[in-house]
Design an enzyme around this catalytic site. Structure first.
Site, PDB file in Angstrom:
ATOM      1  N   GLY A  87       0.730  -1.192   0.155  1.00 29.82           N
ATOM      2  CA  GLY A  87       0.137   0.199   0.257  1.00 29.82           C
ATOM      3  C   GLY A  87       0.588   1.414   0.065  1.00 29.82           C
ATOM      4  O   GLY A  87       0.640   2.430  -0.603  1.00 29.82           O
ATOM      5  N   ASP A 102      16.775  -4.104  -9.957  1.00 32.20           N
ATOM      6  CA  ASP A 102      16.145  -4.959  -8.826  1.00 32.20           C
ATOM      7  C   ASP A 102      14.713  -4.635  -9.105  1.00 32.20           C
ATOM      8  O   ASP A 102      14.049  -3.329  -9.303  1.00 32.20           O
ATOM      9  CB  ASP A 102      16.194  -3.779  -7.410  1.00 32.20           C
ATOM     10  N   ASP A 160       4.017  -2.406  -7.721  1.00 29.58           N
ATOM     11  CA  ASP A 160       3.539  -1.383  -6.958  1.00 29.58           C
ATOM     12  C   ASP A 160       3.690   0.059  -7.602  1.00 29.58           C
ATOM     13  O   ASP A 160       2.837   0.922  -7.786  1.00 29.58           O
ATOM     14  CB  ASP A 160       4.254  -1.218  -5.517  1.00 29.58           C
ATOM     15  N   SER A 179      11.423   2.491 -12.289  1.00 30.06           N
ATOM     16  CA  SER A 179      11.593   1.861 -10.824  1.00 30.06           C
ATOM     17  C   SER A 179      12.631   0.692 -10.792  1.00 30.06           C
ATOM     18  O   SER A 179      13.409   0.617  -9.747  1.00 30.06           O
ATOM     19  CB  SER A 179      10.413   1.538 -10.438  1.00 30.06           C
ATOM     20  N   LYS A 206      16.647   1.245 -10.172  1.00 28.49           N
ATOM     21  CA  LYS A 206      17.211   1.496  -8.962  1.00 28.49           C
ATOM     22  C   LYS A 206      16.929   0.664  -8.039  1.00 28.49           C
ATOM     23  O   LYS A 206      15.995  -0.255  -8.117  1.00 28.49           O
ATOM     24  CB  LYS A 206      16.521   2.787  -8.476  1.00 28.49           C
TER      25      LYS A 206
END
Length: 307
Positions: A42, A248, A254, A284, A287
């Site tokens: 979340g 990664d 998410d 995302s 990194k």
């Protein structure tokens, strides 16, 4: 006019160690790398939506302990609205113990949601004004199911757009699914929930049809490097993933959900939102970490301009 987003979900502190291999039962492995940071599906999605330009209010539950400060400090640093974060003395702030094999990248994770597993009905009821004043609710399956049902019921009664990210996967009652506007499982979650093994666009369509049969209005199935299968019941397409060098992949889903909800809040349809979400996820994975790896709006806009 940008629509208001409520992200309702979990916060845990990620405690991550990387070592030469994952320990077997009874074994102690010496590690040279440890990292602690904000996490939880979340919270990751809330940060991703906020950083990508969304007007977000984050709702989660924390203890009154040192780990709670990691959430509150992160939100303050990012300029996020923390006014509806719930705190309790009855339960600790959640944690995730993450072991990573530095050679293969394989991981073993134990999540202890603690406070996030004990969101009471009256705490959800206190969010009525927030939900009624917002346009979109994004939630997952990492808090106690009673809280998810309660917040979805409230948003449904108020006629809001409800996005359910079915992670971590668990059975979802048909009554709950019938109130969902958009469901966003990955291919594994879609396979488990529908009984259709999702491996390509054809099988993804069958899985989507299962969701449509249960009252869901639109379906987005993320499929890793293959992209995402997106369908509104009339039109279906496989939106390709952007090819990047992944460092990664933790939190990629998410990032996708956060970017997706931001794009929807700006009036895009689900197909355009899926492209924006794919760019958010692609950035995302380049990194390390989860919340620190979520890209800014400027980074996403520049990436889309180049691709």
């Amino acid at each position: 006019m940008k629509k208001k987003i409520v992200v309702f979900g979990s916060f845990v502190v990620d405690l991550m160690g990387r070592g030469p291999h994952l320990p077997v039962p009874g074994e102690t492995v010496k590690s040279g790398f440890f990292k602690m940071g904000a996490g939880g599906k979340g919270f990751n999605q809330g940060v991703a939506a906020h950083k990508s330009g969304g007007d977000v209010t984050m709702v989660t539950k924390l203890g009154k302990d040192t780990f709670a400060n990691i959430a509150l400090d992160t939100m303050k640093e990012l300029g996020m609205d923390a006014s509806r974060v719930i705190q309790t003395e009855d339960h600790a702030t959640g944690v995730a113990l993450i072991e990573v094999d530095e050679n293969s990248g394989q991981n073993a994770i134990m999540v202890i949601p603690s406070a996030c597993d004990h969101i009471a009905d009256e705490e959800v009821a206190a969010l009525k004004d927030l939900v009624e004043g917002a346009d979109i609710l994004l939630t997952q399956l990492e808090t106690n199911m009673s809280s998810i049902k309660a917040i979805v019921d409230m948003a449904h009664a108020a006629g809001k757009t409800i996005i359910l990210n079915t992670a971590p996967v668990q059975p979802v009652e048909p009554e709950l699914l019938a109130k969902v506007s958009i469901v966003t499982p990955n291919e594994v979650e879609a396979s488990i929930l529908t009984g259709v093994k999702v491996v390509d666009a054809q099988s993804a369509q069958k899985a989507a049809d299962w969701f449509f049969g249960h009252g869901v209005q639109s379906v987005v199935i993320t499929m890793g490097g293959m992209g995402a299968f997106v369908s509104d019941g009339k039109r279906s397409e496989l939106t390709p993933a952007f090819k990047v060098n992944a460092v990664d992949t933790t939190g990629a889903g998410d990032a996708y959900n956060g970017g997706f909800v931001t794009a929807l809040s700006e009036g895009n349809d689900i197909f355009a939102a899926a492209r924006f979400a794919a760019a958010t996820a692609a950035l995302s994975v380049q990194k390390m970490g989860t919340t620190p790896s979520m890209p800014t709006r400027a980074e996403i806009d520049e990436f889309l301009k180049q691709h």
